[in-house]
Design a protein around this motif. Structure first.
Motif, PDB file in Angstrom:
ATOM      1  N   PRO A  71      -5.938  70.567   1.520  1.00 33.03           N
ATOM      2  CA  PRO A  71      -7.211  71.186   1.312  1.00 33.03           C
ATOM      3  C   PRO A  71      -7.967  70.234   0.277  1.00 33.03           C
ATOM      4  O   PRO A  71      -7.358  69.413  -0.374  1.00 33.03           O
ATOM      5  CB  PRO A  71      -6.808  72.388   0.645  1.00 33.03           C
ATOM      6  N   ALA A  72      -9.309  70.326   0.325  1.00 35.92           N
ATOM      7  CA  ALA A  72     -10.248  69.426  -0.522  1.00 35.92           C
ATOM      8  C   ALA A  72      -9.715  69.483  -2.030  1.00 35.92           C
ATOM      9  O   ALA A  72      -9.450  70.564  -2.607  1.00 35.92           O
ATOM     10  CB  ALA A  72     -11.757  69.838  -0.369  1.00 35.92           C
ATOM     11  N   GLY A  73      -9.580  68.185  -2.627  1.00 40.27           N
ATOM     12  CA  GLY A  73      -8.954  68.344  -4.026  1.00 40.27           C
ATOM     13  C   GLY A  73      -7.750  68.048  -4.070  1.00 40.27           C
ATOM     14  O   GLY A  73      -7.327  68.022  -5.461  1.00 40.27           O
ATOM     15  N   ALA A  74      -6.705  68.474  -3.341  1.00 42.29           N
ATOM     16  CA  ALA A  74      -5.440  68.262  -3.425  1.00 42.29           C
ATOM     17  C   ALA A  74      -4.921  66.929  -3.489  1.00 42.29           C
ATOM     18  O   ALA A  74      -5.436  65.921  -2.561  1.00 42.29           O
ATOM     19  CB  ALA A  74      -4.703  69.019  -2.307  1.00 42.29           C
ATOM     20  N   THR A  75      -4.041  66.341  -4.388  1.00 45.54           N
ATOM     21  CA  THR A  75      -3.962  65.074  -4.479  1.00 45.54           C
ATOM     22  C   THR A  75      -2.314  64.691  -3.328  1.00 45.54           C
ATOM     23  O   THR A  75      -2.227  63.632  -3.127  1.00 45.54           O
ATOM     24  CB  THR A  75      -3.236  64.468  -5.761  1.00 45.54           C
ATOM     25  N   SER A  76      -1.565  65.839  -3.204  1.00 48.50           N
ATOM     26  CA  SER A  76      -0.633  65.571  -2.259  1.00 48.50           C
ATOM     27  C   SER A  76      -0.102  66.987  -1.814  1.00 48.50           C
ATOM     28  O   SER A  76      -0.894  67.879  -2.427  1.00 48.50           O
ATOM     29  CB  SER A  76       0.481  64.956  -3.068  1.00 48.50           C
ATOM     30  N   LEU A  77       0.723  66.980  -0.861  1.00 43.25           N
ATOM     31  CA  LEU A  77       1.287  68.343  -0.284  1.00 43.25           C
ATOM     32  C   LEU A  77       2.396  68.444  -0.160  1.00 43.25           C
ATOM     33  O   LEU A  77       3.020  67.420   0.807  1.00 43.25           O
ATOM     34  CB  LEU A  77       0.343  68.749   0.617  1.00 43.25           C
ATOM     35  N   THR A  78       3.297  69.147  -0.772  1.00 45.07           N
ATOM     36  CA  THR A  78       4.772  69.334  -0.205  1.00 45.07           C
ATOM     37  C   THR A  78       4.692  70.692   0.454  1.00 45.07           C
ATOM     38  O   THR A  78       4.395  71.632  -0.606  1.00 45.07           O
ATOM     39  CB  THR A  78       5.714  69.029  -1.173  1.00 45.07           C
ATOM     40  N   LEU A  79       5.530  71.088   1.297  1.00 47.33           N
ATOM     41  CA  LEU A  79       5.835  72.466   1.937  1.00 47.33           C
ATOM     42  C   LEU A  79       7.314  72.678   2.144  1.00 47.33           C
ATOM     43  O   LEU A  79       8.136  71.813   2.503  1.00 47.33           O
ATOM     44  CB  LEU A  79       5.202  72.462   3.175  1.00 47.33           C
ATOM     45  N   THR A  80       7.590  74.063   1.882  1.00 47.17           N
ATOM     46  CA  THR A  80       8.753  74.536   2.331  1.00 47.17           C
ATOM     47  C   THR A  80       8.795  74.697   3.974  1.00 47.17           C
ATOM     48  O   THR A  80       7.658  74.686   4.755  1.00 47.17           O
ATOM     49  CB  THR A  80       9.078  75.848   1.561  1.00 47.17           C
ATOM     50  N   LEU A  81      10.165  74.722   4.408  1.00 44.86           N
ATOM     51  CA  LEU A  81      10.232  74.993   5.764  1.00 44.86           C
ATOM     52  C   LEU A  81       9.605  76.333   6.261  1.00 44.86           C
ATOM     53  O   LEU A  81       8.829  76.374   7.278  1.00 44.86           O
ATOM     54  CB  LEU A  81      11.516  75.018   6.203  1.00 44.86           C
ATOM     55  N   THR A  82       9.556  77.445   5.371  1.00 43.07           N
ATOM     56  CA  THR A  82       8.693  78.546   5.744  1.00 43.07           C
ATOM     57  C   THR A  82       7.327  78.423   5.663  1.00 43.07           C
ATOM     58  O   THR A  82       6.552  78.885   6.552  1.00 43.07           O
ATOM     59  CB  THR A  82       9.182  79.746   4.694  1.00 43.07           C
ATOM     60  N   ALA A  83       6.708  77.834   4.788  1.00 48.12           N
ATOM     61  CA  ALA A  83       5.303  77.557   4.778  1.00 48.12           C
ATOM     62  C   ALA A  83       4.753  76.723   6.023  1.00 48.12           C
ATOM     63  O   ALA A  83       3.896  76.914   6.465  1.00 48.12           O
ATOM     64  CB  ALA A  83       4.727  76.617   3.407  1.00 48.12           C
ATOM     65  N   ILE A  84       5.734  75.815   6.271  1.00 48.43           N
ATOM     66  CA  ILE A  84       5.244  74.734   7.572  1.00 48.43           C
ATOM     67  C   ILE A  84       5.495  75.633   8.788  1.00 48.43           C
ATOM     68  O   ILE A  84       4.434  75.665   9.620  1.00 48.43           O
ATOM     69  CB  ILE A  84       6.341  73.714   7.823  1.00 48.43           C
ATOM     70  N   ALA A  85       6.399  76.867   8.737  1.00 47.50           N
ATOM     71  CA  ALA A  85       6.237  77.391   9.960  1.00 47.50           C
ATOM     72  C   ALA A  85       5.035  78.397  10.047  1.00 47.50           C
ATOM     73  O   ALA A  85       4.473  78.598  11.079  1.00 47.50           O
ATOM     74  CB  ALA A  85       7.619  78.345   9.885  1.00 47.50           C
ATOM     75  N   GLN A  86       4.834  78.843   9.012  1.00 55.07           N
ATOM     76  CA  GLN A  86       3.379  79.699   8.844  1.00 55.07           C
ATOM     77  C   GLN A  86       2.267  79.097   9.157  1.00 55.07           C
ATOM     78  O   GLN A  86       1.365  79.442   9.867  1.00 55.07           O
ATOM     79  CB  GLN A  86       3.489  80.540   7.257  1.00 55.07           C
ATOM     80  N   ARG A  87       2.085  77.934   8.378  1.00 47.91           N
ATOM     81  CA  ARG A  87       0.699  77.040   8.670  1.00 47.91           C
ATOM     82  C   ARG A  87       0.695  76.454  10.176  1.00 47.91           C
ATOM     83  O   ARG A  87      -0.140  76.608  10.875  1.00 47.91           O
ATOM     84  CB  ARG A  87       0.888  75.667   8.004  1.00 47.91           C
ATOM     85  N   ALA A  88       1.954  76.326  10.956  1.00 46.88           N
ATOM     86  CA  ALA A  88       1.935  75.786  12.342  1.00 46.88           C
ATOM     87  C   ALA A  88       1.897  77.104  13.389  1.00 46.88           C
ATOM     88  O   ALA A  88       1.849  76.666  14.625  1.00 46.88           O
ATOM     89  CB  ALA A  88       3.138  74.899  12.438  1.00 46.88           C
ATOM     90  N   ASN A  89       2.169  78.278  12.744  1.00 45.45           N
ATOM     91  CA  ASN A  89       2.428  79.224  13.785  1.00 45.45           C
ATOM     92  C   ASN A  89       3.316  79.204  14.669  1.00 45.45           C
ATOM     93  O   ASN A  89       3.307  79.343  15.764  1.00 45.45           O
ATOM     94  CB  ASN A  89       0.883  79.734  14.366  1.00 45.45           C
ATOM     95  N   LEU A  90       4.479  78.918  14.079  1.00 46.40           N
ATOM     96  CA  LEU A  90       5.857  78.655  14.821  1.00 46.40           C
ATOM     97  C   LEU A  90       6.841  79.529  14.309  1.00 46.40           C
ATOM     98  O   LEU A  90       7.001  79.756  12.997  1.00 46.40           O
ATOM     99  CB  LEU A  90       6.510  77.056  14.864  1.00 46.40           C
ATOM    100  N   PRO A  91       8.001  79.865  14.947  1.00 43.97           N
ATOM    101  CA  PRO A  91       9.056  80.629  14.717  1.00 43.97           C
ATOM    102  C   PRO A  91       9.718  79.594  13.687  1.00 43.97           C
ATOM    103  O   PRO A  91       9.823  78.428  14.044  1.00 43.97           O
ATOM    104  CB  PRO A  91       9.879  80.733  16.079  1.00 43.97           C
ATOM    105  N   LEU A  92      10.779  80.168  12.896  1.00 43.01           N
ATOM    106  CA  LEU A  92      11.376  79.343  11.716  1.00 43.01           C
ATOM    107  C   LEU A  92      12.328  78.417  12.481  1.00 43.01           C
ATOM    108  O   LEU A  92      12.528  77.405  12.265  1.00 43.01           O
ATOM    109  CB  LEU A  92      11.980  80.154  10.754  1.00 43.01           C
ATOM    110  N   SER A  93      13.165  79.109  13.527  1.00 46.03           N
ATOM    111  CA  SER A  93      14.009  78.100  14.075  1.00 46.03           C
ATOM    112  C   SER A  93      13.560  77.160  14.683  1.00 46.03           C
ATOM    113  O   SER A  93      13.911  75.942  14.901  1.00 46.03           O
ATOM    114  CB  SER A  93      14.946  79.114  15.188  1.00 46.03           C
ATOM    115  N   THR A  94      12.314  77.366  15.596  1.00 40.84           N
ATOM    116  CA  THR A  94      11.499  76.155  16.219  1.00 40.84           C
ATOM    117  C   THR A  94      11.092  75.072  15.139  1.00 40.84           C
ATOM    118  O   THR A  94      11.197  73.960  15.583  1.00 40.84           O
ATOM    119  CB  THR A  94      10.464  76.851  16.803  1.00 40.84           C
ATOM    120  N   THR A  95      10.710  75.719  14.196  1.00 44.64           N
ATOM    121  CA  THR A  95      10.136  74.837  13.057  1.00 44.64           C
ATOM    122  C   THR A  95      11.294  73.952  12.401  1.00 44.64           C
ATOM    123  O   THR A  95      11.116  72.855  12.364  1.00 44.64           O
ATOM    124  CB  THR A  95       9.439  75.535  11.889  1.00 44.64           C
TER     125      THR A  95
END
Length: 254
Positions: A20-44
């Protein structure tokens, strides 16, 4: 049912890291990636492992993920980014030596200013910008320059959406932005203060290619003061004109 192709799902994982605007970097958990990509956790889990293996994502010791260096290595090899950065760098370095302030080089990419280069001094004002970052057009100096010289339909589409107000001085009203853009085209220079980062001001100018089209913008970002420094403005203009000449632009072509 998710009818997206495997490729679309892979790219959805990358899109999850759009900061997002203003963020200097972005690290995500696997769960957060799955949520943002709208994917099942296993697929992610499976697709993220593919990205890590290829080098597109990096896994940290805490189990979180960030974009990998291979994507950056490929990105800077694109002709526009590579050639522009190479040609502009000597002029950016001269601008830094003259002002000792943050120096930015950015291009228009979609609705954002994409930062190709940043030179920073140890004592310059602290900023959120970084190489490879995207920031809004209406709240950054380089962004305003790029928007001012963008095609009219691009401006129309940009101003048709709700513009985010980051600080009290951020200009978000469409007609007020239009007026600013007209002034920038008249002056060939953008000035702004405390619209993205508190305590900082920006001076930006357009960079043209051999056809006269504005293809990039250069800026310095300084600490906010009550006065305009004509020497700083001149330095930004000189840098922009130098890069433009190196790209083949001649004023007589206007």
């Amino acid at each position: 049912m998710d009818d997206r192709s495997v490729a679309a799902r892979l790219f959805a994982i990358l899109d999850a890291f759009a900061a997002p605007a203003g963020a200097t970097s972005l690290t995500l958990t696997l769960t957060a990636i799955a949520q943002r990509a709208n994917l099942p956790l296993s697929t992610t889990h499976r697709l993220v492992a593919e990205w890590v293996s290829w080098g597109g994502l990096s896994k940290h010791e805490n189990g979180q993920y960030s974009l990998g260096m291979k994507l950056w290595e490929l990105g800077v090899q694109t002709p526009t980014a590579r050639n522009l950065r190479t040609i502009a760098l000597p002029y950016l370095e001269d601008l830094y030596e003259t002002t000792r302030e943050h120096v930015h080089l950015a291009i228009l990419d979609g609705r954002d200013a994409l930062y190709l280069e940043k030179l920073s001094g140890h004592h310059a004002v602290r900023l959120i910008s970084r190489v490879g970052a995207r920031l809004p057009l209406h709240s950054t100096g380089v962004g305003l320059v790029l928007l001012a010289y963008a095609p009219s339909d691009v401006v129309q589409q940009y101003l048709a959406t709700n513009l985010q107000r980051f600080l009290p001085r951020t200009v978000t009203e469409p007609e007020a932005v239009r007026k600013r853009l007209a002034e920038i085209r008249l002056l060939g220079l953008a000035r702004m203060s405390e619209e993205m980062t508190a305590g900082s001001s920006s001076i930006a100018a357009p960079i043209r290619d051999r056809t006269g089209q504005v293809v990039a913008a250069v800026s310095i970002v300084t600490r906010t003061t009550d006065t305009i420094d004509p020497e700083q403005e001149r330095a930004v203009r000189v840098a922009a004109q130098g890069v433009s000449r190196a790209l083949g632009y001649r004023r007589a072509q206007q």
